[in-house]
Each structure stands twice: as structure tokens, then as C-alpha cells.
Design a protein around this motif. Structure first.
Motif, short mmCIF file in Angstrom:
data_model
loop_
_atom_site.label_atom_id
_atom_site.label_comp_id
_atom_site.label_asym_id
_atom_site.label_seq_id
_atom_site.Cartn_x
_atom_site.Cartn_y
_atom_site.Cartn_z
N ALA A 33 -11.40 19.21 -37.56
CA ALA A 33 -10.38 18.40 -37.00
C ALA A 33 -9.53 19.43 -35.99
N ALA A 34 -9.86 21.00 -36.22
CA ALA A 34 -8.99 21.84 -35.57
C ALA A 34 -9.93 22.40 -34.39
N ASP A 35 -10.99 22.01 -34.31
CA ASP A 35 -11.85 22.37 -33.14
C ASP A 35 -11.53 22.00 -31.72
N GLU A 36 -11.01 23.27 -30.89
CA GLU A 36 -10.75 23.05 -29.55
C GLU A 36 -11.98 22.49 -28.75
N LEU A 37 -13.18 22.51 -29.15
CA LEU A 37 -14.39 22.19 -28.52
C LEU A 37 -14.86 21.04 -28.57
N ALA A 38 -14.21 20.13 -29.60
CA ALA A 38 -14.87 18.93 -30.12
C ALA A 38 -15.27 17.92 -29.06
N PHE A 39 -14.17 17.83 -28.08
CA PHE A 39 -14.37 16.81 -27.08
C PHE A 39 -15.46 16.87 -26.07
N VAL A 40 -16.13 18.07 -26.17
CA VAL A 40 -17.46 18.37 -25.51
C VAL A 40 -18.64 17.66 -26.10
N GLY A 98 -26.36 29.15 -8.68
CA GLY A 98 -26.01 30.53 -9.31
C GLY A 98 -24.50 30.71 -9.22
N ASP A 99 -23.64 29.95 -8.46
CA ASP A 99 -22.32 30.41 -8.43
C ASP A 99 -21.62 29.59 -9.52
N ARG A 100 -21.96 28.51 -10.23
CA ARG A 100 -21.87 27.72 -11.18
C ARG A 100 -22.02 28.68 -12.51
N ILE A 101 -23.14 29.19 -12.51
CA ILE A 101 -23.63 30.26 -13.75
C ILE A 101 -22.75 31.48 -13.81
N ALA A 102 -22.29 31.87 -12.58
CA ALA A 102 -21.61 33.26 -12.54
C ALA A 102 -20.57 33.42 -13.58
N ALA A 308 -31.26 18.86 -11.84
CA ALA A 308 -31.04 18.50 -13.38
C ALA A 308 -30.03 19.59 -14.01
N LEU A 309 -30.38 20.87 -13.67
CA LEU A 309 -29.58 22.05 -14.36
C LEU A 309 -28.12 21.91 -13.77
N GLU A 310 -28.37 21.73 -12.52
CA GLU A 310 -26.81 21.55 -12.00
C GLU A 310 -25.86 20.48 -12.61
N ALA A 311 -26.50 19.41 -12.88
CA ALA A 311 -25.74 18.36 -13.55
C ALA A 311 -25.47 18.91 -14.91
N ALA A 312 -26.49 19.45 -15.57
CA ALA A 312 -26.23 20.03 -16.97
C ALA A 312 -25.00 20.90 -17.08
N LEU A 313 -24.78 21.67 -16.00
CA LEU A 313 -23.70 22.70 -16.03
C LEU A 313 -22.50 21.79 -16.03
N GLY A 314 -22.35 20.82 -15.73
CA GLY A 314 -20.94 19.92 -15.93
C GLY A 314 -20.35 20.04 -17.25
N VAL A 315 -21.20 20.14 -18.43
CA VAL A 315 -20.58 20.22 -19.52
C VAL A 315 -19.63 21.49 -19.79
N ASP A 317 -17.11 22.22 -17.73
CA ASP A 317 -15.85 21.99 -17.02
C ASP A 317 -14.87 21.82 -18.26
N GLY A 318 -13.70 22.72 -18.04
CA GLY A 318 -12.72 22.66 -19.06
C GLY A 318 -13.02 23.28 -20.08
N VAL A 319 -14.03 24.20 -20.37
CA VAL A 319 -14.38 24.83 -21.42
C VAL A 319 -14.30 26.19 -21.37
N ARG A 320 -13.60 27.17 -22.15
CA ARG A 320 -13.27 28.63 -22.10
C ARG A 320 -14.35 29.18 -22.91
N ILE A 321 -14.99 30.31 -22.24
CA ILE A 321 -15.91 30.94 -23.10
C ILE A 321 -15.70 31.62 -24.16
N GLU A 322 -14.33 32.09 -24.13
CA GLU A 322 -13.81 32.80 -25.37
C GLU A 322 -13.66 31.72 -26.37
N ALA A 323 -13.28 30.31 -26.24
CA ALA A 323 -13.36 29.43 -27.29
C ALA A 323 -14.88 29.22 -27.78
N VAL A 324 -15.80 29.26 -27.11
CA VAL A 324 -17.18 29.09 -27.48
C VAL A 324 -17.53 30.34 -28.40
#
Length: 418
Positions: A33-40, A98-102, A308-315, A317-324
Motif C-alpha cells: 500500500a505504501a509502495d512508491e512504484l506500485a503504479f509501474v 544509449g541516451d535513454r539508458i545513460a 523493442a528495447l526502446e519501447a521497453a525503456l518507457g517503463v 518514465d517517472g521512476v527514480r532509480i533511488e526508489a528502485v
């Protein structure tokens, strides 16, 4: 598979004592219930009857990928054909993606190029690093390799050594900082051990290798997308990684190569393909390398898997790696606690460090019956994998793994092993 109570005891099949586990379901519900990433989670195609804990081998399918692939095949390839190299941006895809992954690996624009496999990129990075080291002066004839490395990295290191007049010296990853010396040209290190899930000290090892006058190449396959990496901040020279694990790019998705900006002009790739030429369509007989990230390209990009990878990287969007990272640690902590409560003592032993600073996003359990247990776990809806001879391996992808699933997985492990 419904989340029901444990199966009844039978005279010759003892079950763990679960009388003190009633609080775990409630805690899992509170954590979810408190998960910041639940929407993903809704951005993925998932089976609610399966607890998928193998994202450290192959990430789940992002919902955007099938539609994007259909568009690429039917319109860009089917209707536009060769025009798509320009009109659909196919030609610039390796640098654009590559710039999306960076940002996920702490790099800047123009520092990461996507293409080829991890093995091919390890080869480019190692040989390129040795050539830079040799240009600084003679005597550096040693490639240090993490003794517990993924086998392919070791094979590639051996080939790179034969081609460059070096020798490979394998040492434990936690000894590389101390072992780097005047003969070391380059050190190849895995950020996270693929068997145990141990996280190694990227800043400390990089600094020690650099202080010894050598270069560091990092394999990020089991860390990128699961925790902050910060390549630029820590002065990493080269890094490579796959995109089909925590980046969810799909089976066989192209890998990536990072070269520190200060080294890019000196990077002499051992695979100088026409795609990395400064003027690729000049078709010149002599090779002149491109500037920046394109220097890491080789041949024609694998467009279908790349897009396909480029589309996958859309997940992301709005995600903080610190929260991950925070959720990854919480998931693995909770899993280890649940395993301790559901699995009878003595049946499993965690190989994954308890200390957060030394833990990636997987838990490896040593189990004498690992090879028999995993097929039964999968049959019951808990998917992990085995590393022979006796390791049950579970990967936790914070973007879609819930705490309720973690509790359920531990309970099923207890049932199967009992």
C-alpha cells in the motif's frame, strides 16, 4: 495459483511450523500500500497466478512492446522499407537509445551506445583499454579478472590477452583493489556476482585500479536497472551491460557500451566496422573512427530488437532509480525474513550478503535439492532459476514485484522443501 493456507501435514511429509507467520501477510499488504512504484506494475504483461522472480535472467514483457514491434514491422519496414533508416530514425537508434539508458547508469548524453551483445562489448572494452594502457608506456602486460566472473567474461579476457600480448590473472573481486599494480593494464569486474548476488565496491575498486595506473572495465549486467551505478561520478573508464534483465528489453536484446568521455578519442576499437567510420557512406578503404559514442558501433544495427528495447525503456518514465534501490532492499530483506519463518532450519543457506552495501537485487539460497526443487517451485507458480550444483536463485525486479508475491514465494519454498 490461489494464496491459500498451507497443505495439511502428512505422517511422512513434515511441514514447517507456520504458527508465527500470521503477521507476514498483513505486513506485506502494508508495504504494498505504501509502495512508491506500485503504479509501474501495470506497465508490464504479468500472470497473476505466477510469482516471477527471474527478472535477473529475463525481464517481464512491457505492455508497449508488442504494439511498437507491430508498427515497426508493418509500417516502417513493410511500407517505408529502406526509407526508414532516415525517416523513422533507424540510423541514429544506437546513440538515441544509449541516451535513454545513460541516466540509469549515471552517464551523460553521447557516452553510451547500444548494439551487439555483452560479450562483443566486453571484447571491445578490454582490447581498447589495453591499447590505451600500452600507449602510456611498456610493462603493463596483465589483465586482472574477477575469479568468480560469468564464464564468458573470462573467455573473452583470455582472447583479449592473447591478442594484446597480456596474461590473465584471476583474483577474487574483493581483492582486485589490492592486487592492481604496475603490471596491470586493465581490471574486468562484475558489479554484482551472478551466483551469489553480492554487490562489489565500484567506487573503491575503480579508484584503486586508477591509482595503480590501470583502467577498469565493469560488467553491469546484474546491476543496471536495479540500483544506482553512477559511472561518471566515480570515474569509471569502461562499462558494458545487457538490457534483457532488469531493463526488460526482451530475449537477446542488444547490449550497451560506455566509454568515459576523456578516453573516447583514444578508444581504438578492435572491431572497426563501417558503422563506426567517421563517414560511413563514403565507403573509404581506410578507416577513420567517428567521434564520441558512435565509435563503439560495428555493423548494421539489429533494428527490430533495438526498437523493442526502446519501447521497453518507457517503463522508466517517472521512476527514480533511488526508489528502485530502496524497494529492492526492502523486498530482499522481507524475502529473507519470510524464508527464515517458512522454511525449516537447515534446509537452505543464504549466499547473499545481509549488508545492504554488499547486496544486489537477488537472493541466492544454497540448497542440496536445488535441481529437484526448482521445477516443482515453477509448477506451483514460483519462477526462479538454478545455478549448479546447489543454488536456488531469485531475482527481484522492483518495478513489478510486490511484497505479497515475496511472502507467497517464501511460503511455497517452505512447502516444497518440506
Amino acid at each position: 495459483m490461489s494464496d491459500t493456507s498451507d497443505a495439511p501435514d502428512t505422517p511422512d511429509t513434515p511441514t514447517p511450523d507456520t504458527s508465527d507467520t500470521s503477521d507476514l501477510a498483513a505486513r506485506a499488504a502494508r508495504l504494498d500500500a505504501a509502495d512508491e512504484l506500485a503504479f509501474v506494475r501495470d506497465r508490464f504483461v504479468l500472470d497473476d497466478d505466477v510469482v516471477y522472480l527471474d527478472g535477473n535472467s529475463l525481464g517481464a514483457l512491457p505492455r508497449a512492446v508488442p504494439g511498437r514491434l507491430a508498427e515497426v514491422v508493418e509500417h516502417e519496414w513493410g511500407r517505408l522499407g529502406i526509407r526508414s533508416w532516415e525517416e523513422s530514425g533507424w540510423w541514429t537508434a544506437p546513440e538515441r537509445i544509449g541516451d535513454r539508458i545513460a541516466p540509469l547508469v549515471g552517464a551523460g548524453p553521447g557516452q553510451v551506445v547500444v548494439g551487439d551483445s555483452t560479450s562483443v562489448n566486453v571484447f571491445k572494452a578490454l582490447v581498447g583499454a589495453v591499447r590505451i594502457a600500452h600507449a602510456d608506456g611498456p610493462g603493463r602486460d596483465e589483465i586482472l579478472v574477477d575469479a568468480g566472473t560469468f564464464p564468458t567474461d573470462g573467455y573473452i579476457a583470455g582472447s583479449a590477452a592473447r591478442l594484446t600480448g597480456c596474461r590473465v590473472r584471476a583474483v577474487p573481486a574483493d581483492r582486485i583493489a589490492a592486487e592492481a599494480g604496475p603490471r596491470t593494464a586493465v581490471a574486468l569486474v562484475n558489479h554484482v556476482d551472478f551466483r551469489t548476488g553480492r554487490l562489489y565496491d565500484l567506487p573503491g575498486i575503480t579508484a584503486a585500479v586508477r591509482a595503480a595506473g590501470a583502467l577498469a572495465v565493469w560488467d553491469l549486467c546484474h546491476s543496471a536497472g536495479a540500483l544506482p551505478v553512477e559511472l561518471a561520478a566515480h570515474g569509471v573508464d569502461f562499462a558494458v551491460g545487457c538490457t534483457y534483465k532488469f531493463l526488460n528489453g526482451g530475449p537477446g536484446a542488444p547490449a550497451y557500451l560506455y566509454v568515459r568521455p576523456g578516453l573516447q578519442r583514444w578508444f581504438d576499437s578492435p572491431l572497426p566496422g563501417w558503422n563506426s567510420h567517421a563517414e560511413p557512406f563514403a565507403m573509404a578503404a581506410d578507416y577513420a573512427p567517428a567521434e564520441g559514442a558512435p565509435r563503439g558501433r560495428v555493423g548494421t544495427p539489429d533494428i527490430l530488437s533495438m526498437l523493442a528495447l526502446e519501447a521497453a525503456l518507457g517503463v522508466w518514465d517517472g521512476v527514480r532509480i533511488e526508489a528502485v534501490r530502496a524497494k529492492s532492499l526492502a523486498l530482499t530483506d522481507f524475502f529473507l525474513e519470510c524464508v527464515a519463518r517458512y522454511v525449516p532450519a537447515g534446509l537452505v543457506e543464504s549466499l547473499t550478503p545481509d549488508a545492504h552495501a554488499e547486496r544486489g537485487s537477488q537472493v541466492s539460497l544454497r540448497c542440496a535439492e536445488a535441481e529437484k526443487a526448482m521445477p516443482e517451485l515453477i509448477r506451483r507458480g514460483v519462477v526462479g532459476d538454478v545455478r549448479r550444483p546447489d543454488v536456488l536463485r531469485f531475482g527481484f525486479t522492483p518495478l513489478y514485484t510486490s511484497f505479497a508475491e515475496v511472502r507467497r514465494a517464501a511460503r511455497v519454498i517452505g512447502e516444497v522443501l518440506s
